[in-house]
Scaffold this motif. Sequence first.
Motif, mmCIF file in Angstrom:
data_model
loop_
_atom_site.group_PDB
_atom_site.id
_atom_site.type_symbol
_atom_site.label_atom_id
_atom_site.label_comp_id
_atom_site.label_asym_id
_atom_site.label_seq_id
_atom_site.Cartn_x
_atom_site.Cartn_y
_atom_site.Cartn_z
ATOM 1 N N SER A 6 0.823 -1.220 0.000
ATOM 2 C CA SER A 6 0.000 0.000 0.000
ATOM 3 C C SER A 6 0.852 1.262 0.000
ATOM 4 O O SER A 6 0.549 2.224 0.706
ATOM 5 C CB SER A 6 -0.956 0.007 1.200
ATOM 6 O OG SER A 6 -1.760 -1.144 1.193
ATOM 7 N N GLY A 7 1.944 1.239 -0.746
ATOM 8 C CA GLY A 7 2.800 2.415 -0.860
ATOM 9 C C GLY A 7 3.681 2.692 0.338
ATOM 10 O O GLY A 7 4.277 3.761 0.436
ATOM 11 N N THR A 8 3.762 1.745 1.265
ATOM 12 C CA THR A 8 4.615 1.923 2.440
ATOM 13 C C THR A 8 5.571 0.742 2.578
ATOM 14 O O THR A 8 5.322 -0.340 2.057
ATOM 15 C CB THR A 8 3.796 2.046 3.745
ATOM 16 O OG1 THR A 8 3.075 0.834 3.958
ATOM 17 C CG2 THR A 8 2.834 3.219 3.691
ATOM 18 N N LEU A 73 4.156 -4.480 10.045
ATOM 19 C CA LEU A 73 4.031 -3.122 10.563
ATOM 20 C C LEU A 73 4.740 -2.171 9.615
ATOM 21 O O LEU A 73 5.690 -2.556 8.929
ATOM 22 C CB LEU A 73 4.678 -3.024 11.948
ATOM 23 C CG LEU A 73 4.110 -3.935 13.024
ATOM 24 C CD1 LEU A 73 5.011 -3.917 14.251
ATOM 25 C CD2 LEU A 73 2.701 -3.489 13.379
ATOM 26 N N GLU A 74 4.335 -0.929 9.604
ATOM 27 C CA GLU A 74 5.002 0.074 8.780
ATOM 28 C C GLU A 74 6.329 0.477 9.425
ATOM 29 O O GLU A 74 6.423 0.592 10.642
ATOM 30 C CB GLU A 74 4.114 1.307 8.628
ATOM 31 C CG GLU A 74 4.698 2.343 7.701
ATOM 32 C CD GLU A 74 3.757 3.503 7.445
ATOM 33 O OE1 GLU A 74 4.223 4.522 6.914
ATOM 34 O OE2 GLU A 74 2.562 3.396 7.773
ATOM 35 N N VAL A 75 7.350 0.688 8.590
ATOM 36 C CA VAL A 75 8.648 1.158 9.075
ATOM 37 C C VAL A 75 8.599 2.686 9.083
ATOM 38 O O VAL A 75 8.551 3.306 8.023
ATOM 39 C CB VAL A 75 9.820 0.691 8.188
ATOM 40 C CG1 VAL A 75 11.143 1.129 8.804
ATOM 41 C CG2 VAL A 75 9.793 -0.808 7.981
ATOM 42 N N PRO A 76 8.614 3.314 10.261
ATOM 43 C CA PRO A 76 8.573 4.777 10.301
ATOM 44 C C PRO A 76 9.926 5.381 9.934
ATOM 45 O O PRO A 76 10.978 4.867 10.320
ATOM 46 C CB PRO A 76 8.220 5.075 11.763
ATOM 47 C CG PRO A 76 8.650 3.872 12.518
ATOM 48 C CD PRO A 76 8.584 2.705 11.582
ATOM 49 N N LEU A 77 9.894 6.462 9.165
ATOM 50 C CA LEU A 77 11.128 7.114 8.732
ATOM 51 C C LEU A 77 11.933 7.691 9.885
ATOM 52 O O LEU A 77 13.145 7.790 9.810
ATOM 53 C CB LEU A 77 10.803 8.239 7.745
ATOM 54 C CG LEU A 77 10.369 7.792 6.358
ATOM 55 C CD1 LEU A 77 9.814 8.972 5.570
ATOM 56 C CD2 LEU A 77 11.520 7.151 5.631
ATOM 57 N N VAL A 126 10.355 -1.173 -6.737
ATOM 58 C CA VAL A 126 9.317 -0.573 -5.881
ATOM 59 C C VAL A 126 9.725 -0.641 -4.420
ATOM 60 O O VAL A 126 9.637 0.340 -3.675
ATOM 61 C CB VAL A 126 7.947 -1.258 -6.112
ATOM 62 C CG1 VAL A 126 6.924 -0.776 -5.098
ATOM 63 C CG2 VAL A 126 7.476 -1.020 -7.539
ATOM 64 N N LEU A 127 10.198 -1.797 -3.999
ATOM 65 C CA LEU A 127 10.640 -1.984 -2.620
ATOM 66 C C LEU A 127 11.808 -1.049 -2.295
ATOM 67 O O LEU A 127 11.830 -0.390 -1.260
ATOM 68 C CB LEU A 127 11.031 -3.449 -2.395
ATOM 69 C CG LEU A 127 11.527 -3.848 -1.014
ATOM 70 C CD1 LEU A 127 10.497 -3.532 0.059
ATOM 71 C CD2 LEU A 127 11.869 -5.326 -1.001
ATOM 72 N N TRP A 128 12.781 -0.975 -3.186
ATOM 73 C CA TRP A 128 13.963 -0.157 -2.917
ATOM 74 C C TRP A 128 13.698 1.338 -3.011
ATOM 75 O O TRP A 128 14.384 2.137 -2.370
ATOM 76 C CB TRP A 128 15.116 -0.599 -3.818
ATOM 77 C CG TRP A 128 15.735 -1.839 -3.250
ATOM 78 C CD1 TRP A 128 15.376 -3.137 -3.506
ATOM 79 C CD2 TRP A 128 16.770 -1.903 -2.278
ATOM 80 N NE1 TRP A 128 16.145 -3.993 -2.755
ATOM 81 C CE2 TRP A 128 17.016 -3.263 -1.999
ATOM 82 C CE3 TRP A 128 17.532 -0.944 -1.621
ATOM 83 C CZ2 TRP A 128 17.985 -3.686 -1.089
ATOM 84 C CZ3 TRP A 128 18.503 -1.358 -0.726
ATOM 85 C CH2 TRP A 128 18.711 -2.711 -0.463
#
Length: 160
Positions: A6-8, A73-77, A126-128
């Motif tokens: 989902s773009g994250t 889980l999303e990886v926060p910047l 996309v992943l990178w």
Amino acid sequence: MLSAGSGTLRFRTRIAALADGAHPDALAHQLAGFGDRRDPASLSHSTSWRFADSRIVLTYVALPDPQPDAATLEVPLDATARGADPLAPTPQEIRPVDVAAHACRHLAFLHRTDPVVAAAAAREPVLWQLVDRFVPGVAGLLTAAPGPGAAARTAAGSGR
């Protein structure tokens, strides 16, 4: 393990003790679920170690996750673990998101400096692209967001 969703950038963790005589790389490969496949886009890399609960904890990042739909889980910047005391750098708590973000900063650095990593990255663009949103950093280096002097700070610590 890292995946795009989902773009994250998403992650999930696997934890296991290393058996006597076993090699950490082999255990990381097994835990990642890579099995016998030798996909040129797959990458496993040791990103950090720390002392916890009277033992050494070695952390690897693996991508792409062979099970991208697994609970992640999303990886926060902006996740960072650091000690409050300059003479005691060990943080009071290290959360899984801190470890994942640290690994992504390290991968962003390697993507720019290591031809083996760059070759694997070219097969999973996309992943990178999501990994490359992180400020590149070498293991153990805290980096600042881009701004005045940021290039000098990161260049000073960019040696291997």
